[in-house]
Design a protein around this motif. Sequence first.
Motif, PDB file in Angstrom:
ATOM      1  N   SER A   1      85.229 105.434 102.498  1.00 29.82           N
ATOM      2  CA  SER A   1      85.008 104.060 102.022  1.00 29.82           C
ATOM      3  C   SER A   1      85.586 103.088 103.054  1.00 29.82           C
ATOM      4  O   SER A   1      86.311 103.493 103.963  1.00 29.82           O
ATOM      5  CB  SER A   1      85.696 103.855 100.679  1.00 29.82           C
TER       6      SER A   1
ATOM      7  N   MET B   1      89.326 103.266 103.445  1.00 31.81           N
ATOM      8  CA  MET B   1      89.763 104.528 104.057  1.00 31.81           C
ATOM      9  C   MET B   1      89.463 104.553 105.546  1.00 31.81           C
ATOM     10  O   MET B   1      90.246 105.086 106.334  1.00 31.81           O
ATOM     11  CB  MET B   1      89.061 105.690 103.380  1.00 31.81           C
TER      12      MET B   1
ATOM     13  N   ASP C   1      87.734  94.076 100.422  1.00 29.24           N
ATOM     14  CA  ASP C   1      87.993  93.353  99.182  1.00 29.24           C
ATOM     15  C   ASP C   1      89.481  93.062  99.029  1.00 29.24           C
ATOM     16  O   ASP C   1      90.308  93.768  99.608  1.00 29.24           O
ATOM     17  CB  ASP C   1      87.529  94.201  97.990  1.00 29.24           C
ATOM     18  N   VAL C   2      89.798  92.063  98.208  1.00 32.00           N
ATOM     19  CA  VAL C   2      91.209  91.651  98.132  1.00 32.00           C
ATOM     20  C   VAL C   2      92.162  92.748  97.710  1.00 32.00           C
ATOM     21  O   VAL C   2      93.261  92.851  98.261  1.00 32.00           O
ATOM     22  CB  VAL C   2      91.473  90.421  97.225  1.00 32.00           C
ATOM     23  N   THR C   3      91.775  93.575  96.743  1.00 30.39           N
ATOM     24  CA  THR C   3      92.733  94.597  96.305  1.00 30.39           C
ATOM     25  C   THR C   3      92.962  95.626  97.408  1.00 30.39           C
ATOM     26  O   THR C   3      94.077  96.105  97.595  1.00 30.39           O
ATOM     27  CB  THR C   3      92.265  95.310  95.015  1.00 30.39           C
TER      28      THR C   3
ATOM     29  N   GLN D   1      92.514  94.935 100.627  1.00 32.12           N
ATOM     30  CA  GLN D   1      93.221  94.179 101.653  1.00 32.12           C
ATOM     31  C   GLN D   1      94.724  94.246 101.432  1.00 32.12           C
ATOM     32  O   GLN D   1      95.498  94.462 102.362  1.00 32.12           O
ATOM     33  CB  GLN D   1      92.757  92.715 101.615  1.00 32.12           C
ATOM     34  N   ALA D   2      95.128  94.086 100.168  1.00 31.07           N
ATOM     35  CA  ALA D   2      96.551  94.125  99.854  1.00 31.07           C
ATOM     36  C   ALA D   2      97.136  95.495 100.203  1.00 31.07           C
ATOM     37  O   ALA D   2      98.235  95.588 100.763  1.00 31.07           O
ATOM     38  CB  ALA D   2      96.764  93.814  98.374  1.00 31.07           C
ATOM     39  N   GLN D   3      96.386  96.569  99.911  1.00 30.37           N
ATOM     40  CA  GLN D   3      96.858  97.926 100.250  1.00 30.37           C
ATOM     41  C   GLN D   3      97.041  98.080 101.758  1.00 30.37           C
ATOM     42  O   GLN D   3      98.058  98.601 102.227  1.00 30.37           O
ATOM     43  CB  GLN D   3      95.841  98.981  99.810  1.00 30.37           C
TER      44      GLN D   3
ATOM     45  N   ASP E   1      99.980  96.080 103.163  1.00 31.35           N
ATOM     46  CA  ASP E   1     101.225  96.769 102.823  1.00 31.35           C
ATOM     47  C   ASP E   1     101.492  97.920 103.778  1.00 31.35           C
ATOM     48  O   ASP E   1     102.601  98.095 104.282  1.00 31.35           O
ATOM     49  CB  ASP E   1     101.136  97.353 101.403  1.00 31.35           C
TER      50      ASP E   1
ATOM     51  N   HIS F   1      91.908  84.518 110.409  1.00 30.70           N
ATOM     52  CA  HIS F   1      91.625  83.133 110.081  1.00 30.70           C
ATOM     53  C   HIS F   1      92.105  82.830 108.670  1.00 30.70           C
ATOM     54  O   HIS F   1      91.928  81.744 108.173  1.00 30.70           O
ATOM     55  CB  HIS F   1      90.118  82.877 110.192  1.00 30.70           C
TER      56      HIS F   1
ATOM     57  N   GLY G   1      96.156  82.691 103.903  1.00 36.84           N
ATOM     58  CA  GLY G   1      96.918  83.390 102.883  1.00 36.84           C
ATOM     59  C   GLY G   1      97.590  84.637 103.434  1.00 36.84           C
ATOM     60  O   GLY G   1      98.783  84.860 103.233  1.00 36.84           O
ATOM     61  N   VAL G   2      96.836  85.444 104.158  1.00 40.91           N
ATOM     62  CA  VAL G   2      97.375  86.668 104.739  1.00 40.91           C
ATOM     63  C   VAL G   2      98.529  86.338 105.678  1.00 40.91           C
ATOM     64  O   VAL G   2      99.578  86.979 105.671  1.00 40.91           O
ATOM     65  CB  VAL G   2      96.269  87.441 105.497  1.00 40.91           C
TER      66      VAL G   2
END
Lengths: 347, 337
Positions: free
Chosen positions: A177, A180, A207-209, A211-213, A216, A234, A237-238
């Motif tokens: 995916s 991954m 996707d945001v979820t 992206q967060a992984q 981290d 760009h 937030g990140v």
Amino acid sequence: MSDILVSEQSAPGADGSGRPSGRLLEVDDLRVEFRTRDGVAKVINGVTYHVDAGETLAVLGESGSGKSVTAQTIMGILDMPPGFVTGGQVRFHGRDMLTMSAEERRRIRGEGIAMIFQDSLSALNPVFTVGFQIAEQFRIRRGMGRADAKKRAIEMLDQVKIPNAKGRFSNYPHQFSGGMRQRAMIAMSLALDPEVLIADEPTTALDVTVQAQIMDLLGELQRERQMGMILITHDLGVVADVADRIAVMYAGRIVEEADVYDLYAKPAHPYTLGLLDSIPRMDEKGQELRTIKGLPPNLMNIPPGCPFNPRCPMAQPVCREKVPPLLQIGSGRASACHFAEELVNRD
Amino acid sequence: MTENIIEVRDLVKHYPVTQGIVFKKTVGQVKAVDGVSFELKTGETLGVVGESGCGKSTLARVLMNLEKPTGGSVHYKGQDISKLSGGALRRLRRQIQLVMQDPYTSLNPRMTVGDLIGEPFEIHSEVAPKGSRRGKVKELLDLVGLNPEHINRYPHQFSGGQRQRIGIARALALRPEVIVCDEPVSALDVSIQAQVMNLLEKLQNEFGLSYVFIAHDLSVVRHLSDRVAVMYLGKMVEVGTEDEIYERPTHPYTQALLSAVPVPDPTLRDNKAIIRLTGDVPSPISPPSGCRFRTRCWKAQDVCAQQVPLLEIRRGSDHPSACHFAEKRAIVATHQA
């Protein structure tokens, strides 16, 4: 981290003697242009930044600001032609990489500086297994045998938290995916334990979820290995979440450089201010968003004076005549605006 | 003002997965949209958020009548749109228009801006008689903030933001009542994104348009929407006013989604309640039984695997949520100032 020596920075190590300047990676007054049939596009017009061990420098800018071209020049993967480096240095441990032999540069790539790309599907080779592409580095650069290289590659996949790393070793990129694949690319870039990692929009396609992984994971691996990281993005937030320092780029120049907290609290360049203002905020719902009027300049025809002046709400006659240099203002921050002091000191 | 202009009931769209070249046989179904109900009120903006593969673009295609639903219905002002044909269908198409995501591929590079925006008039000639078309196109260009003199230019002579304006002008040409915006600003830079969002808002006020605004960027959706629907794997998991979804989310997926959005304020770095989801979205070919989110949910119990949670108002909450264990939880919402 606190002293950004904008003009003095070029002094140590600049003679190419190999004397360490204390800085891990420095880009010094870099200039790059693209010579095309339609004319010369000045893509990078004097970019200076540095990154030290263990810190994260975010390079923030919109499309066409030159943030990715700077990274490609550092890695030596810029297409030449049409690209031409017309000036400046890229120093790794004080040594200018632009004047090195191809062989010396090759040795730095991967071991010294590694890069991860935005689009993991096109960055990985579709006809080789993911495992093979990671193990390849151990075989070629470390001279390991197939079995050892495979073992190390599986360890790497494990480190980037790919479940069932052993079974996944012989999968092809399309069987992974998006998240991954990005993990696999991180594993590949970290295989030779680089000192600097350049991440070019690593999560933009995710996707945001997810992206967060990934953010981290990157943060964790960076802390473990005390890597210097250049995060090109760009996404305001990140940047706010992970950066230590920020360099804002516009039309091939750094227009502002500051500590992350300072930059968000009191931007010292009207472009940065405009960017922060154009984020939708919850207390201004239903109101018109403040925008930066107009469009970024055509790089073949950058306006005289400050490149931002046609879009700038504060522009004065001087802005159309003199290019503002990137000067230090206050401690640890720099701005390329004639009116930076006024901006920072206003309430 | 509060009448429903669009009503969607139990909408299902499955795509067959086939095997074989000569003798195709169906080996499965991609359940892109699987039982979605909502209504759009006149003059409101309904935001639809979700991650890739959750079915939001399929939903747009069915709303546009570009795809026939596998089940369920879409009613526009009381008419079932999938049952229309001929003249009635053509009249309906005037009323619902689409703004697409990618301003680079959605404009034909060989057509001038005048032809692109004027093309809807060719099909619906009753809107603008032949002689008046160029004048109408110029008006539209002016309306979306482009120079009417540029009517003879080609798309490549415009920037991304300007192209998106052309796409909006084209959608407006027939004076529709509903515009479905499928990720209209996600291909644009931040400073340009704000300009296009302002334009969309201005047009809505001017023409009383209703928007279905599909996006994955939660802060963009929040800024424009009156109500927000959250989708996961072909189902709606939570629907509510903008405030209800962002301030008092009750579905674990909404909570996780909101907490994953990076907040552009470094001072909030350490006091954010972050919910990290593990793993990826399951395949829509064989979604999990019961609640589709249960495989990634930290609250999952046995009941979640057996019973599909209905989208209904739960105890202790004021808006529908499709979770057996719906519960309020404070999230540092996106972009607190």
